[in-house]
Design an enzyme around this catalytic site. Sequence first.
Site, mmCIF file in Angstrom:
data_model
loop_
_atom_site.group_PDB
_atom_site.id
_atom_site.type_symbol
_atom_site.label_atom_id
_atom_site.label_comp_id
_atom_site.label_asym_id
_atom_site.label_seq_id
_atom_site.Cartn_x
_atom_site.Cartn_y
_atom_site.Cartn_z
ATOM 1 N N SER A 147 -3.078 -7.789 3.760
ATOM 2 C CA SER A 147 -3.662 -7.497 5.074
ATOM 3 C C SER A 147 -4.007 -8.775 5.816
ATOM 4 C CB SER A 147 -4.949 -6.684 4.857
ATOM 5 O OG SER A 147 -5.791 -6.702 6.005
ATOM 6 N N TYR A 160 -13.290 -4.082 2.315
ATOM 7 C CA TYR A 160 -11.831 -4.117 2.493
ATOM 8 C C TYR A 160 -11.323 -5.554 2.423
ATOM 9 C CZ TYR A 160 -7.353 -3.014 4.824
ATOM 10 O OH TYR A 160 -6.020 -2.861 5.141
HETATM 11 P P1 NAP Z 1 -2.996 5.364 5.678
HETATM 12 O O1 NAP Z 1 -2.251 5.867 6.844
HETATM 13 O O2 NAP Z 1 -4.462 5.573 5.576
HETATM 14 O O3 NAP Z 1 -2.284 5.871 4.323
HETATM 15 C C1 NAP Z 1 -2.843 5.474 3.097
HETATM 16 C C2 NAP Z 1 -2.155 6.280 2.028
HETATM 17 O O4 NAP Z 1 -2.742 5.957 0.766
HETATM 18 C C3 NAP Z 1 -2.324 7.778 2.237
HETATM 19 O O5 NAP Z 1 -1.143 8.455 1.877
HETATM 20 C C4 NAP Z 1 -3.438 8.104 1.254
HETATM 21 O O6 NAP Z 1 -3.422 9.433 0.795
HETATM 22 C C5 NAP Z 1 -3.093 7.174 0.123
HETATM 23 N N1 NAP Z 1 -4.216 7.006 -0.801
HETATM 24 C C6 NAP Z 1 -5.477 6.646 -0.501
HETATM 25 N N2 NAP Z 1 -6.223 6.623 -1.611
HETATM 26 C C7 NAP Z 1 -5.410 6.982 -2.643
HETATM 27 C C8 NAP Z 1 -5.592 7.157 -4.039
HETATM 28 N N3 NAP Z 1 -6.774 6.943 -4.619
HETATM 29 N N4 NAP Z 1 -4.543 7.542 -4.785
HETATM 30 C C9 NAP Z 1 -3.339 7.776 -4.207
HETATM 31 N N5 NAP Z 1 -3.084 7.634 -2.884
HETATM 32 C C10 NAP Z 1 -4.131 7.243 -2.132
HETATM 33 O O7 NAP Z 1 -2.798 3.794 5.563
HETATM 34 P P2 NAP Z 1 -1.653 2.838 6.113
HETATM 35 O O8 NAP Z 1 -2.043 2.286 7.428
HETATM 36 O O9 NAP Z 1 -0.311 3.483 5.940
HETATM 37 O O10 NAP Z 1 -1.831 1.654 5.060
HETATM 38 C C11 NAP Z 1 -1.085 1.587 3.871
HETATM 39 C C12 NAP Z 1 -1.466 0.276 3.222
HETATM 40 O O11 NAP Z 1 -1.293 -0.790 4.167
HETATM 41 C C13 NAP Z 1 -2.940 0.222 2.804
HETATM 42 O O12 NAP Z 1 -3.051 -0.529 1.611
HETATM 43 C C14 NAP Z 1 -3.605 -0.560 3.957
HETATM 44 O O13 NAP Z 1 -4.776 -1.226 3.535
HETATM 45 C C15 NAP Z 1 -2.514 -1.520 4.297
HETATM 46 N N6 NAP Z 1 -2.558 -2.094 5.642
HETATM 47 C C16 NAP Z 1 -2.563 -1.283 6.737
HETATM 48 C C17 NAP Z 1 -2.516 -1.893 8.002
HETATM 49 C C18 NAP Z 1 -2.528 -1.106 9.282
HETATM 50 O O14 NAP Z 1 -2.726 -1.721 10.349
HETATM 51 N N7 NAP Z 1 -2.308 0.203 9.247
HETATM 52 C C19 NAP Z 1 -2.459 -3.281 8.114
HETATM 53 C C20 NAP Z 1 -2.480 -4.055 6.945
HETATM 54 C C21 NAP Z 1 -2.513 -3.449 5.711
HETATM 55 P P3 NAP Z 1 -4.483 10.490 1.406
HETATM 56 O O15 NAP Z 1 -3.992 10.817 2.773
HETATM 57 O O16 NAP Z 1 -4.439 11.633 0.448
HETATM 58 O O17 NAP Z 1 -5.829 9.790 1.432
HETATM 59 C C1 GCO Z 2 -9.508 -3.099 10.717
HETATM 60 C C2 GCO Z 2 -8.092 -2.637 10.456
HETATM 61 C C3 GCO Z 2 -7.381 -3.672 9.645
HETATM 62 C C4 GCO Z 2 -5.976 -3.217 9.369
HETATM 63 C C5 GCO Z 2 -5.234 -4.232 8.583
HETATM 64 C C6 GCO Z 2 -5.067 -5.524 9.303
HETATM 65 O O1 GCO Z 2 -10.416 -2.260 10.714
HETATM 66 O O2 GCO Z 2 -9.661 -4.316 10.938
HETATM 67 O O3 GCO Z 2 -8.073 -1.386 9.807
HETATM 68 O O4 GCO Z 2 -8.062 -3.920 8.466
HETATM 69 O O5 GCO Z 2 -5.964 -2.039 8.632
HETATM 70 O O6 GCO Z 2 -5.723 -4.403 7.303
HETATM 71 O O7 GCO Z 2 -4.132 -6.310 8.595
#
Ligand code: NAP
Ligand code: GCO
Length: 267
Positions: A147, A160
């Site tokens: 992230s 986080y």
């Molecule tokens: P999301 O839309 O919230 O999806 C997260 C997924 O993880 C969902 O399918 C959720 O299932 C699943 N999950 C959560 N807890 C779990 C558990 N204990 N066991 C199994 N599955 C679980 O998140 P996203 O934005 O796609 O993010 C995916 C990854 O990228 C995460 O690690 C997040 O921190 C990272 N990330 C996101 C962003 C961003 O801007 N979106 C940026 C950087 C990094 P449920 O729906 O059942 O909870």
């Molecule tokens: C926040 C956002 C971020 C993104 C991502 C950025 O609240 O700042 O959720 O944490 O999810 O991790 O890289």
Amino acid sequence: MGFMDQFSLEGKIALVTGASYGIGFAIASAYAQAGATIVFNDIKQELVDKGLAAYEELGIKAHGYVCDVTNEAAVQEMVADIEKNIGKINILVNNAGIIKRIPMHEMSAEQFRQVIDVDLNAPFIVSKAVIPSMIENGGGKIINICSMMSELGRETVSAYAAAKGGLKMLTRNICSEYGRYNIQCNGIGPGYIETPQTAPLREPQADGSMHPFDAFIRAKTPANRWLKPEELQGPALFLASSASDAVNGHILYVDGGILAYIGKQPG
Ligand code: NAP
Ligand code: GCO
């Protein structure tokens, strides 16, 4: 073997955690298009079913498991079942993650632990479960979804950021400990991506106004926009393919330039 064959995942089995939708779904779909067999998990059967249908719509016959990645016994059972019924896992993407946006002094220790459990302990648990077979298999690929918060802090995301900072170092340590077995462990550090996780920061508020974070992050991103999950597909394919066999312990930031940019001048 042609030059582009190094990006092929033909014959590979990829486990992407938490991939019913969002970033995991985008990455798994890309891997399927490159020839991989896709396995994913989610906590709830209804979401696994929803994910299977979504993959089916793309012509992808995925394998779905109900499994909480924080539960080591459940993870080991899932991995054993995959290896018995589908095959040894060649590629693992530790994608499942949660966030709790709470000022640190108002956050309970339990809430802090919950975030650490999913975002840091679980990548350890799942990686530990798949590494023995990767060693037997002559190598493998582990990709941890890090992230911006692996490098930067901000208000309300202490747990986080601690988890994602730790995940960066876990990535480097898996590289250090298992590189000798031809296992490459790298991270992808997405910027701000349009998924359900960021919807509260991005979508119109109850009164129709935009969350102030929307303008903030656009000003912090040189491209002046939120990124899409599909923009992670190319980098994720690179790190899963033999094209990246000499890349190890690296966090590939896919952030539109956020980490390089001081931010748009006001006015
Ligand atoms: P999301 O839309 O919230 O999806 C997260 C997924 O993880 C969902 O399918 C959720 O299932 C699943 N999950 C959560 N807890 C779990 C558990 N204990 N066991 C199994 N599955 C679980 O998140 P996203 O934005 O796609 O993010 C995916 C990854 O990228 C995460 O690690 C997040 O921190 C990272 N990330 C996101 C962003 C961003 O801007 N979106 C940026 C950087 C990094 P449920 O729906 O059942 O909870
Ligand atoms: C926040 C956002 C971020 C993104 C991502 C950025 O609240 O700042 O959720 O944490 O999810 O991790 O890289």
